[in-house]
Enzyme design. Sequence first.
Site, PDB file in Angstrom:
ATOM      1  N   GLU A 146     -46.956  59.176  40.751  1.00  0.00           N
ATOM      2  CA  GLU A 146     -46.622  60.405  41.482  1.00  0.00           C
ATOM      3  C   GLU A 146     -47.726  60.829  42.449  1.00  0.00           C
ATOM      4  O   GLU A 146     -48.799  61.258  42.016  1.00  0.00           O
ATOM      5  CB  GLU A 146     -46.381  61.534  40.466  1.00  0.00           C
ATOM      6  CG  GLU A 146     -46.035  62.865  41.103  1.00  0.00           C
ATOM      7  CD  GLU A 146     -45.720  63.941  40.066  1.00  0.00           C
ATOM      8  OE1 GLU A 146     -46.277  63.877  38.954  1.00  0.00           O
ATOM      9  OE2 GLU A 146     -44.927  64.847  40.397  1.00  0.00           O
ATOM     10  N   GLU A 240     -38.499  70.128  37.397  1.00  0.00           N
ATOM     11  CA  GLU A 240     -39.855  70.355  36.895  1.00  0.00           C
ATOM     12  C   GLU A 240     -40.353  71.721  37.337  1.00  0.00           C
ATOM     13  O   GLU A 240     -40.349  72.052  38.524  1.00  0.00           O
ATOM     14  CB  GLU A 240     -40.828  69.297  37.398  1.00  0.00           C
ATOM     15  CG  GLU A 240     -42.232  69.558  36.853  1.00  0.00           C
ATOM     16  CD  GLU A 240     -43.231  68.485  37.247  1.00  0.00           C
ATOM     17  OE1 GLU A 240     -43.643  67.738  36.353  1.00  0.00           O
ATOM     18  OE2 GLU A 240     -43.585  68.404  38.425  1.00  0.00           O
TER      19      GLU A 240
HETATM   20  C1  LER Z   1     -48.173  68.086  38.753  1.00  0.00           C
HETATM   21  O1  LER Z   1     -48.341  68.900  39.852  1.00  0.00           O
HETATM   22  C2  LER Z   1     -46.827  67.499  38.677  1.00  0.00           C
HETATM   23  O2  LER Z   1     -46.052  67.567  39.587  1.00  0.00           O
HETATM   24  C3  LER Z   1     -46.425  66.833  37.429  1.00  0.00           C
HETATM   25  O3  LER Z   1     -45.316  66.032  37.615  1.00  0.00           O
HETATM   26  C4  LER Z   1     -47.481  66.034  36.758  1.00  0.00           C
HETATM   27  O4  LER Z   1     -48.243  66.733  35.911  1.00  0.00           O
HETATM   28 MN    MN Z   2     -44.047  66.433  39.445  1.00  0.00          MN
END
Ligand code: LER
Ligand code: MN
Length: 280
Positions: A146, A240
């Site tokens: 990521e 998320e």
């Molecule tokens: C952190 O900013 C994030 O996007 C998560 O997916 C990983 O901790």
């Molecule tokens: Mn993330």
Amino acid sequence: MRFGVNTFLWGMEFGPAEMDLLPKLRAAGFDGVELPVFDPASFPAAQARRVAEENGLGLTYCSVMQPGLHAGHENPAVREETLSYLKSLVESAAESGATVLAGPLYSPVGYLPGRRRTVDEWQWAVDTYRRLGETLGSSKVQVAVEPLNRFETYFLNTMADGVQFCAQVAHPNVGLLFDTFHSNIEEKDTVAALRHTGRFLKHFHASENDRGTPGTGHVAWAPLANELKTSGYNGWVTIESFGFSVGRIAAAASIWRDLAPSVDEIAIGGLKFLKETFAA
Ligand code: LER
Ligand code: MN
């Protein structure tokens, strides 16, 4: 498209005490759940697998680098320790039945050395991932690296750099996670960045520009959904955000205000919005 949600919304840790979130999320309409895993040795992977299977849920893992670890560290001993950490995460993911191990798995979130990454660091990180690839050979686990925004990492900020990284690692199980929050900060054109990610796309974090409920801000949801569909992506779309009133996780994500009436609203309202947007 399968829809999931990361349990960071309800707290930093996930363990035996949090298992009852799984049936609740199934009842709310999610196809899967993303579990934060920071200590694979103590993580109850077998129990998570059983509870997920009982509830017809798929699992994904989200993790971060522990302080001091770095896939591109100049010290070979640190790279070795980082590789063992990555391997144990992959093993735990396989044990739980999780198909994706996602996250900024190169250096710790918030590690900002005050300079750009070096060519050596880049090459060392590529080598660490090539060596991880040797263990991924027979695994069903896909590693989704990521890129984060510039305030959270110096190492990978754009999907274009992520594509370069994965192209050099050249392992079919190593690809990228596209997070709408980070890309909204770093990319000139988020849809073009998603298109450029192409075959390396392994995972997708649906997160509003303020980390609030998807659909309430200015992320380009409809064009991004259209791009995902036309590209043939058949992985997860995982909401998320972070428990904005839960001390440790709010601090870890730098959230200093309420993002929505409740954290449940981010999950439930976000899922409704995403299902409508992807159906359109
Ligand atoms: C952190 O900013 C994030 O996007 C998560 O997916 C990983 O901790
Ligand atoms: Mn993330």
